[in-house]
Design an enzyme around this catalytic site. Sequence first.
Site, PDB file in Angstrom:
ATOM      1  CE  LYS A 188      -8.043 -16.211   9.005  1.00 44.43           C
ATOM      2  NZ  LYS A 188      -7.938 -16.930   7.740  1.00 44.43           N
ATOM      3  CB  THR A 245      -4.077 -16.612   7.329  1.00 39.84           C
ATOM      4  OG1 THR A 245      -5.098 -17.424   7.909  1.00 39.84           O
ATOM      5  CG2 THR A 245      -4.683 -15.803   6.197  1.00 39.84           C
TER       6      THR A 245
HETATM    7  P1  13P Z   1      -7.671 -18.229   3.712  1.00 43.48           P
HETATM    8  O1  13P Z   1      -9.135 -17.903   3.582  1.00 43.48           O
HETATM    9  O2  13P Z   1      -6.781 -17.022   3.545  1.00 43.48           O
HETATM   10  O3  13P Z   1      -7.256 -19.376   2.841  1.00 43.48           O
HETATM   11  O4  13P Z   1      -7.423 -18.697   5.233  1.00 43.48           O
HETATM   12  C1  13P Z   1      -7.961 -19.886   5.635  1.00 43.48           C
HETATM   13  C2  13P Z   1      -8.044 -19.922   7.100  1.00 43.48           C
HETATM   14  O5  13P Z   1      -8.920 -19.332   7.684  1.00 43.48           O
HETATM   15  C3  13P Z   1      -7.015 -20.686   7.818  1.00 43.48           C
HETATM   16  O6  13P Z   1      -7.338 -20.821   9.160  1.00 43.48           O
END
Ligand code: 13P
Length: 326
Positions: A188, A245
């Site tokens: 993701k 995300t």
């Molecule tokens: P980021 O590392 O892109 O901020 O995502 C955080 C995350 O894993 C949310 O579950």
Amino acid sequence: MAVLGAGSWGTCFAKILADAGAPVRLLARRAEVVRAVNESHENPDYLPGLRLPDTVTATLDPEEALDGADLVALSVPSQTLRENLAGWRPLLTPDMTLISLMKGIELGTTKRMSEVIREVGGVPADQVAVVTGPNLAPEIAQEQLTAAVVACTDEERARRVQQAVTTRYFRPYTNPDVIGCELGGAVKNVIGLAYGMAAGMGMGDNTKATLITRGLAETQRLGVKLGADPLTFAGLAGLGDLVATCNAGRNRTFGEQLGRGRSMAEAQAITRQTVEGVKSCRSIRDLARANDVEMPITEQVERVCHEGVPVREAVAVLMARQTKPE
Ligand code: 13P
């Protein structure tokens, strides 16, 4: 309880453990972070405005952090886990449960984080749990209601971890599918980069919905090939984390800067923290190729991040690709 790594998620997870009732020691790398946590109950570089519970204390000393801990959460950048854990290994004991908070695939070995923990920590699979899901640290720091997943091959241990991290704002489910949960979390980040690029280029909701669904399709394709349960990808560790995300994570912010025409260095200067997908796009691409799985979005994100390919060219390649039946 111990949390090793005082970035935004490690710090926030220490708050969750403490709010669930146990004192927590947080291992940091920098003396100013230890001082801020112990004297002002805050970690302003990572979570400005968050007041940590008094039962969270910080230290620079791994021995002090790990002494007597039964739950040990690991929250360092994915590509530094091997080196960090090698140093901590002599301090690990068989009664500890090691919890991975990391969402990445190791470069070179293409291993998942729990695999690196087992190998470097010298622990069996059922001693390792993974906590994942749509868990943006800045939101949890404000006690926004959040669901999560505790994945462990030992279901009894998963339930114990679930209990230890349940608070009135944090609601974890359990899932025995460690492979699927870890792949959902790692891929993701890469799809979040692609989504950010599309947003930065001014693309609309059709494009964004397509990236989420086709991104999930390629994640599931890889997962199933590696033994994951396909249903995991429809849950919190799959779709849930992907949506959070894409909407607001660091990967999305980084991708958005690239989509607006900024360079990798400029995007990093704006994002500041570790952006996991930037490195994992290559290790996930390598894992997919080694398993003969097509991951077209991941392939193009890797070309943009590491081969100097302009975002517009990567988009053109994706659109020109021959479709296959869904
Ligand atoms: P980021 O590392 O892109 O901020 O995502 C955080 C995350 O894993 C949310 O579950």
